[in-house]
Design a protein around this motif. Sequence first.
Motif, PDB file in Angstrom:
ATOM      1  N   ALA A  33      -2.255  -3.688  -5.434  1.00  0.00           N
ATOM      2  CA  ALA A  33      -0.871  -3.326  -5.737  1.00  0.00           C
ATOM      3  C   ALA A  33      -0.776  -1.805  -5.618  1.00  0.00           C
ATOM      4  O   ALA A  33      -1.685  -1.088  -6.045  1.00  0.00           O
ATOM      5  N   ASN A  34       0.297  -1.318  -5.009  1.00  0.00           N
ATOM      6  CA  ASN A  34       0.417   0.128  -4.860  1.00  0.00           C
ATOM      7  C   ASN A  34       1.770   0.620  -5.372  1.00  0.00           C
ATOM      8  O   ASN A  34       2.741  -0.124  -5.435  1.00  0.00           O
ATOM      9  N   MET A  35       1.791   1.886  -5.733  1.00  0.00           N
ATOM     10  CA  MET A  35       3.017   2.598  -6.056  1.00  0.00           C
ATOM     11  C   MET A  35       3.053   3.835  -5.171  1.00  0.00           C
ATOM     12  O   MET A  35       2.089   4.610  -5.146  1.00  0.00           O
ATOM     13  N   SER A  36       4.149   4.006  -4.417  1.00  0.00           N
ATOM     14  CA  SER A  36       4.184   5.077  -3.424  1.00  0.00           C
ATOM     15  C   SER A  36       5.481   5.867  -3.513  1.00  0.00           C
ATOM     16  O   SER A  36       6.521   5.361  -3.943  1.00  0.00           O
ATOM     17  N   ASN A  37       5.384   7.121  -3.096  1.00  0.00           N
ATOM     18  CA  ASN A  37       6.559   7.969  -2.924  1.00  0.00           C
ATOM     19  C   ASN A  37       6.210   9.067  -1.931  1.00  0.00           C
ATOM     20  O   ASN A  37       5.173   9.000  -1.255  1.00  0.00           O
ATOM     21  N   PHE A  38       7.065  10.077  -1.841  1.00  0.00           N
ATOM     22  CA  PHE A  38       6.811  11.214  -0.961  1.00  0.00           C
ATOM     23  C   PHE A  38       6.878  12.512  -1.752  1.00  0.00           C
ATOM     24  O   PHE A  38       7.700  12.661  -2.667  1.00  0.00           O
ATOM     25  N   LEU A  39       6.011  13.448  -1.402  1.00  0.00           N
ATOM     26  CA  LEU A  39       6.124  14.811  -1.890  1.00  0.00           C
ATOM     27  C   LEU A  39       7.058  15.540  -0.930  1.00  0.00           C
ATOM     28  O   LEU A  39       6.770  15.635   0.271  1.00  0.00           O
ATOM     29  N   LEU A  40       8.181  16.039  -1.439  1.00  0.00           N
ATOM     30  CA  LEU A  40       9.246  16.595  -0.605  1.00  0.00           C
ATOM     31  C   LEU A  40       9.320  18.112  -0.727  1.00  0.00           C
ATOM     32  O   LEU A  40       9.056  18.677  -1.783  1.00  0.00           O
ATOM     33  N   SER A  41       9.726  18.743   0.375  1.00  0.00           N
ATOM     34  CA  SER A  41      10.048  20.173   0.350  1.00  0.00           C
ATOM     35  C   SER A  41      11.089  20.446   1.430  1.00  0.00           C
ATOM     36  O   SER A  41      11.160  19.735   2.433  1.00  0.00           O
ATOM     37  N   PRO A 187       3.264  11.578   2.243  1.00  0.00           N
ATOM     38  CA  PRO A 187       3.125  10.374   1.424  1.00  0.00           C
ATOM     39  C   PRO A 187       2.099  10.540   0.310  1.00  0.00           C
ATOM     40  O   PRO A 187       1.084  11.219   0.459  1.00  0.00           O
ATOM     41  N   GLU A 188       2.390   9.879  -0.802  1.00  0.00           N
ATOM     42  CA  GLU A 188       1.507   9.856  -1.965  1.00  0.00           C
ATOM     43  C   GLU A 188       1.471   8.423  -2.480  1.00  0.00           C
ATOM     44  O   GLU A 188       2.516   7.799  -2.664  1.00  0.00           O
ATOM     45  N   VAL A 189       0.267   7.883  -2.715  1.00  0.00           N
ATOM     46  CA  VAL A 189       0.128   6.479  -3.115  1.00  0.00           C
ATOM     47  C   VAL A 189      -0.930   6.360  -4.206  1.00  0.00           C
ATOM     48  O   VAL A 189      -2.015   6.943  -4.108  1.00  0.00           O
ATOM     49  N   VAL A 190      -0.608   5.589  -5.242  1.00  0.00           N
ATOM     50  CA  VAL A 190      -1.555   5.203  -6.283  1.00  0.00           C
ATOM     51  C   VAL A 190      -1.748   3.693  -6.181  1.00  0.00           C
ATOM     52  O   VAL A 190      -0.784   2.950  -5.989  1.00  0.00           O
ATOM     53  N   SER A 191      -2.999   3.222  -6.289  1.00  0.00           N
ATOM     54  CA  SER A 191      -3.247   1.791  -6.103  1.00  0.00           C
ATOM     55  C   SER A 191      -4.208   1.253  -7.157  1.00  0.00           C
ATOM     56  O   SER A 191      -5.026   1.978  -7.727  1.00  0.00           O
ATOM     57  N   LEU A 192      -4.121  -0.059  -7.375  1.00  0.00           N
ATOM     58  CA  LEU A 192      -5.007  -0.780  -8.287  1.00  0.00           C
ATOM     59  C   LEU A 192      -5.245  -2.158  -7.675  1.00  0.00           C
ATOM     60  O   LEU A 192      -4.276  -2.844  -7.308  1.00  0.00           O
ATOM     61  N   GLY A 193      -6.519  -2.534  -7.512  1.00  0.00           N
ATOM     62  CA  GLY A 193      -6.765  -3.765  -6.792  1.00  0.00           C
ATOM     63  C   GLY A 193      -8.034  -4.493  -7.188  1.00  0.00           C
ATOM     64  O   GLY A 193      -8.786  -4.054  -8.073  1.00  0.00           O
ATOM     65  N   ILE A 194      -8.256  -5.625  -6.532  1.00  0.00           N
ATOM     66  CA  ILE A 194      -9.466  -6.409  -6.694  1.00  0.00           C
ATOM     67  C   ILE A 194     -10.029  -6.704  -5.308  1.00  0.00           C
ATOM     68  O   ILE A 194      -9.324  -6.673  -4.304  1.00  0.00           O
ATOM     69  N   GLY A 195     -11.329  -6.979  -5.268  1.00  0.00           N
ATOM     70  CA  GLY A 195     -11.970  -7.284  -4.006  1.00  0.00           C
ATOM     71  C   GLY A 195     -13.160  -8.204  -4.202  1.00  0.00           C
ATOM     72  O   GLY A 195     -13.572  -8.503  -5.337  1.00  0.00           O
ATOM     73  N   TYR A 196     -13.703  -8.642  -3.081  1.00  0.00           N
ATOM     74  CA  TYR A 196     -14.916  -9.463  -3.114  1.00  0.00           C
ATOM     75  C   TYR A 196     -15.791  -9.061  -1.944  1.00  0.00           C
ATOM     76  O   TYR A 196     -15.332  -8.998  -0.799  1.00  0.00           O
ATOM     77  N   ARG A 197     -17.073  -8.777  -2.234  1.00  0.00           N
ATOM     78  CA  ARG A 197     -18.027  -8.389  -1.184  1.00  0.00           C
ATOM     79  C   ARG A 197     -18.922  -9.579  -0.872  1.00  0.00           C
ATOM     80  O   ARG A 197     -19.509 -10.188  -1.759  1.00  0.00           O
ATOM     81  N   PHE A 198     -19.029  -9.898   0.413  1.00  0.00           N
ATOM     82  CA  PHE A 198     -19.825 -11.061   0.834  1.00  0.00           C
ATOM     83  C   PHE A 198     -21.315 -10.749   0.795  1.00  0.00           C
ATOM     84  O   PHE A 198     -21.723  -9.618   0.990  1.00  0.00           O
TER      85      PHE A 198
END
Length: 198
Positions: A33-41, A187-198
């Motif tokens: 899941a991510n949350m994103s926005n932009f750093l603007l100037s 762009p700026e993004v913060v994420s939180l996730g799950i995974g599985y390694r084979f």
Amino acid sequence: VMKKIVLGVMLLIGIGSAQVSAQSISGGVKVEANMSNFLLSDMSGAKSKMGFGVSVGGFGKVDIVRNFALQPELLFHFQNSKMEQKNGKKRDFEYWGVEIPVYAVGQWYTGKGDRFYAGLGPYVGYGFNAKFDKPKQKLYKDDTLQHWDFGFKVMVGYEFTNKIQVNAGYKIGIINAVDKGNGKMRPEVVSLGIGYRF
């Protein structure tokens, strides 16, 4: 320039892979899941506010030594944010794209066989579609934004003995996403996730 960056990333993957045996290479899948926005100037008081999205993809893990690995990934993104203009009008921003990060990963094992890891590295991204609503505006079609993106990512995570992972990450773009006009968007993004390694 972007072609040189992509070739450099692929060369890094190739060099790392050539240094290790097949037994030291693994891979897996992840969803975030991510949350994103932009750093603007230079955008006349406009503000970008974070919205929710999702990323899915896979990763490879190349162990160089016990406590260090390279981790290339291939991720597909949906990102969503809100752009608030100086007059108070708000527009939804939606983005679909793909990204290839390559992390240099430090990893530390517990006595139970679990693994804590942290990584840092560059990424290259390419946008398939980006648009505003109200009124609808396709930002690649009218050359407002450029397709390519480049920047850096950091991640931290924990892998259990059953190879299920939990992770968190942050990325920031270092090139201007605006292709036409005087404004700057990174762009700026913060994420939180799950995974599985084979």
